[in-house]
Design a protein around this motif. Structure first.
Motif, PDB file in Angstrom:
ATOM      1  N   LYS A  79       0.821  -1.209   0.000  1.00  0.00           N
ATOM      2  CA  LYS A  79       0.000   0.000   0.000  1.00  0.00           C
ATOM      3  C   LYS A  79       0.856   1.260   0.000  1.00  0.00           C
ATOM      4  CE  LYS A  79      -3.770  -2.284   2.481  1.00  0.00           C
ATOM      5  NZ  LYS A  79      -4.524  -2.359   3.761  1.00  0.00           N
ATOM      6  N   ALA A  80       2.022   1.180   0.613  1.00  0.00           N
ATOM      7  CA  ALA A  80       2.900   2.346   0.683  1.00  0.00           C
ATOM      8  C   ALA A  80       3.380   2.781  -0.694  1.00  0.00           C
ATOM      9  CB  ALA A  80       4.098   2.040   1.582  1.00  0.00           C
ATOM     10  N   ARG A  81       3.340   1.879  -1.668  1.00  0.00           N
ATOM     11  CA  ARG A  81       3.821   2.215  -3.008  1.00  0.00           C
ATOM     12  C   ARG A  81       2.712   2.727  -3.918  1.00  0.00           C
ATOM     13  NH1 ARG A  81       8.584   1.608  -2.476  1.00  0.00           N
ATOM     14  NH2 ARG A  81       8.973   2.568  -4.484  1.00  0.00           N
ATOM     15  N   ASP A  82       1.485   2.792  -3.419  1.00  0.00           N
ATOM     16  CA  ASP A  82       0.374   3.296  -4.240  1.00  0.00           C
ATOM     17  C   ASP A  82       0.658   4.699  -4.756  1.00  0.00           C
ATOM     18  OD1 ASP A  82      -0.923   0.939  -3.744  1.00  0.00           O
ATOM     19  OD2 ASP A  82      -2.437   1.791  -2.407  1.00  0.00           O
ATOM     20  N   GLN A  83       1.338   5.514  -3.943  1.00  0.00           N
ATOM     21  CA  GLN A  83       1.605   6.896  -4.335  1.00  0.00           C
ATOM     22  C   GLN A  83       2.537   6.982  -5.542  1.00  0.00           C
ATOM     23  OE1 GLN A  83       4.175   9.082  -1.519  1.00  0.00           O
ATOM     24  NE2 GLN A  83       4.527   7.114  -0.479  1.00  0.00           N
ATOM     25  N   TYR A  84       3.312   5.927  -5.781  1.00  0.00           N
ATOM     26  CA  TYR A  84       4.223   5.909  -6.924  1.00  0.00           C
ATOM     27  C   TYR A  84       3.637   5.157  -8.109  1.00  0.00           C
ATOM     28  CZ  TYR A  84       7.459   6.997  -3.117  1.00  0.00           C
ATOM     29  OH  TYR A  84       8.063   7.559  -2.019  1.00  0.00           O
ATOM     30  N   ARG A  85       2.820   4.137  -7.848  1.00  0.00           N
ATOM     31  CA  ARG A  85       2.377   3.247  -8.928  1.00  0.00           C
ATOM     32  C   ARG A  85       0.945   3.497  -9.392  1.00  0.00           C
ATOM     33  NH1 ARG A  85       5.534  -2.496  -7.799  1.00  0.00           N
ATOM     34  NH2 ARG A  85       7.590  -1.537  -7.650  1.00  0.00           N
ATOM     35  N   HIS A  86       0.196   4.303  -8.653  1.00  0.00           N
ATOM     36  CA  HIS A  86      -1.129   4.749  -9.088  1.00  0.00           C
ATOM     37  C   HIS A  86      -2.006   3.603  -9.607  1.00  0.00           C
ATOM     38  CE1 HIS A  86       1.902   8.010  -9.890  1.00  0.00           C
ATOM     39  NE2 HIS A  86       1.099   8.607  -9.019  1.00  0.00           N
ATOM     40  N   PRO A  87      -2.250   2.581  -8.787  1.00  0.00           N
ATOM     41  CA  PRO A  87      -2.963   1.402  -9.281  1.00  0.00           C
ATOM     42  C   PRO A  87      -4.396   1.670  -9.721  1.00  0.00           C
ATOM     43  CG  PRO A  87      -2.732   1.324  -6.891  1.00  0.00           C
ATOM     44  CD  PRO A  87      -1.866   2.440  -7.361  1.00  0.00           C
ATOM     45  N   ILE A  88      -5.108   2.546  -9.035  1.00  0.00           N
ATOM     46  CA  ILE A  88      -6.497   2.815  -9.418  1.00  0.00           C
ATOM     47  C   ILE A  88      -6.538   3.434 -10.802  1.00  0.00           C
ATOM     48  CG2 ILE A  88      -8.551   4.178  -8.886  1.00  0.00           C
ATOM     49  CD1 ILE A  88      -7.825   3.908  -5.922  1.00  0.00           C
ATOM     50  N   GLU A  89      -5.745   4.491 -11.000  1.00  0.00           N
ATOM     51  CA  GLU A  89      -5.740   5.172 -12.297  1.00  0.00           C
ATOM     52  C   GLU A  89      -5.223   4.263 -13.404  1.00  0.00           C
ATOM     53  OE1 GLU A  89      -5.056   8.205  -9.005  1.00  0.00           O
ATOM     54  OE2 GLU A  89      -4.385   6.180  -9.497  1.00  0.00           O
ATOM     55  N   THR A  90      -4.234   3.434 -13.078  1.00  0.00           N
ATOM     56  CA  THR A  90      -3.647   2.543 -14.077  1.00  0.00           C
ATOM     57  C   THR A  90      -4.651   1.508 -14.558  1.00  0.00           C
ATOM     58  OG1 THR A  90      -1.412   2.820 -13.171  1.00  0.00           O
ATOM     59  CG2 THR A  90      -1.826   0.854 -14.501  1.00  0.00           C
ATOM     60  N   LEU A  91      -5.342   0.850 -13.646  1.00  0.00           N
ATOM     61  CA  LEU A  91      -6.304  -0.181 -14.039  1.00  0.00           C
ATOM     62  C   LEU A  91      -7.533   0.420 -14.721  1.00  0.00           C
ATOM     63  CD1 LEU A  91      -6.097  -2.616 -10.995  1.00  0.00           C
ATOM     64  CD2 LEU A  91      -4.994  -2.809 -13.231  1.00  0.00           C
ATOM     65  N   GLU A  92      -7.920   1.613 -14.313  1.00  0.00           N
ATOM     66  CA  GLU A  92      -9.016   2.286 -15.025  1.00  0.00           C
ATOM     67  C   GLU A  92      -8.595   2.616 -16.446  1.00  0.00           C
ATOM     68  OE1 GLU A  92     -10.100   5.677 -12.692  1.00  0.00           O
ATOM     69  OE2 GLU A  92     -11.285   4.512 -11.266  1.00  0.00           O
ATOM     70  N   PHE A  93      -7.361   3.069 -16.615  1.00  0.00           N
ATOM     71  CA  PHE A  93      -6.853   3.379 -17.951  1.00  0.00           C
ATOM     72  C   PHE A  93      -6.845   2.149 -18.847  1.00  0.00           C
ATOM     73  CE2 PHE A  93      -3.203   3.717 -20.875  1.00  0.00           C
ATOM     74  CZ  PHE A  93      -3.607   4.820 -21.618  1.00  0.00           C
ATOM     75  N   PHE A  94      -6.466   1.010 -18.290  1.00  0.00           N
ATOM     76  CA  PHE A  94      -6.446  -0.237 -19.061  1.00  0.00           C
ATOM     77  C   PHE A  94      -7.842  -0.795 -19.304  1.00  0.00           C
ATOM     78  CE2 PHE A  94      -1.916  -1.232 -17.420  1.00  0.00           C
ATOM     79  CZ  PHE A  94      -1.361  -0.621 -18.526  1.00  0.00           C
TER      80      PHE A  94
END
Length: 243
Positions: free
Chosen positions: A42-57
């Motif tokens: 969870k600490a890496r969410d700020q760098y990897r942006h999982p919500i925005e990334t999966l929405e984009f895909f």
């Protein structure tokens, strides 16, 4: 037609399909209310942006999603598609490894990986090897393949073209190959042979399009201006900021 959603951390390539509200909520829940994720993840969410990334895909809970070389995104994807879709874990085949112990551990991975994650995946998930005589899934059966920071390894092992050909075959028409990859500057003298973990965007797009894919969209969601790309050990030297 198969589509590339391309994202680079630098590079993010994907089908930028607008997610409906309930799909957005499902992604957010899989990221923020996921009991399988660790605090370190969870600490890496700020760098990897999982919500925005999966929405984009354009990933939705009902998809069949394959993840080559499972890693940081695995708990998110497993939780997201467990009830309505199917998760497929992919690994390179044992014969690509020179080390006997690594080959043995890779063999064991296929048989034990899904069970090792407990209830995360549900009962429809499965693990397969890529690049074998038989493709890892039936032709035209997979909705999305998400390659997170893995293309450079396939380049170094000289299997990128074979992997892309297999992906093209198993993806449904209109299916998504989503790529997240650390991006080398286009004017850099560095080449893949330097094994720095970075790839030029032009190189990635050319290779994927040569396999038959059509570039649908690109995103700067994961672009990181703090990555100076001059680390002695390549991208692994910017762990703090590049994620």
């Amino acid at each position: 037609m198969r589509l590339i959603p391309l994202m680079l951390s630098g590079l993010l390539l994907a089908t930028a399909l607008p997610a409906v509200a309930q799909d957005q909520q499902a992604i957010e829940k899989a990221v923020t209310e996921n009991p399988y994720r660790t605090d370190d993840q969870k600490a890496r969410d700020q760098y990897r942006h999982p919500i925005e990334t999966l929405e984009f895909f354009g990933i939705t809970p009902g998809m069949t999603v394959a993840e080559p070389l499972p890693g940081w995104y695995t708990e998110i994807l497993g939780d997201l598609v467990r009830d309505e879709g199917t998760y497929i874990a992919l690994n390179l085949p044992p014969h690509l490894y020179d080390n006997a112990d690594r080959r043995a551990r890779t063999h064991a991975w296929r048989d034990g990986y899904i069970a090792s994650k407990g209830e995360l995946f549900g009962d429809k998930a499965f693990a397969r090897f890529m690049l074998t005589k038989d493709n890892f899934a039936a032709d035209n059966s997979v909705d999305a393949i998400l390659a997170f920071r893995s293309l450079h390894g396939w380049v170094y092992s000289d299997v990128l073209d074979k992997a892309l050909a297999e992906f093209y075959t198993v993806l449904k028409p209109g299916g998504v190959l989503g790529v997240v990859q650390h991006r080398e500057d286009e004017d850099s003298p560095n080449t893949p042979a330097d094994r720095r973990g970075y790839l030029k965007q032009s190189f990635v797009i050319e290779a994927i399009e040569a396999a038959g894919f059509v570039l649908e969209a690109q995103s700067e969601i994961n672009a990181n201006p703090k990555d100076t790309k001059d680390y002695e050990i390549g991208v692994w030297g910017c762990r703090r900021f590049c994620g």
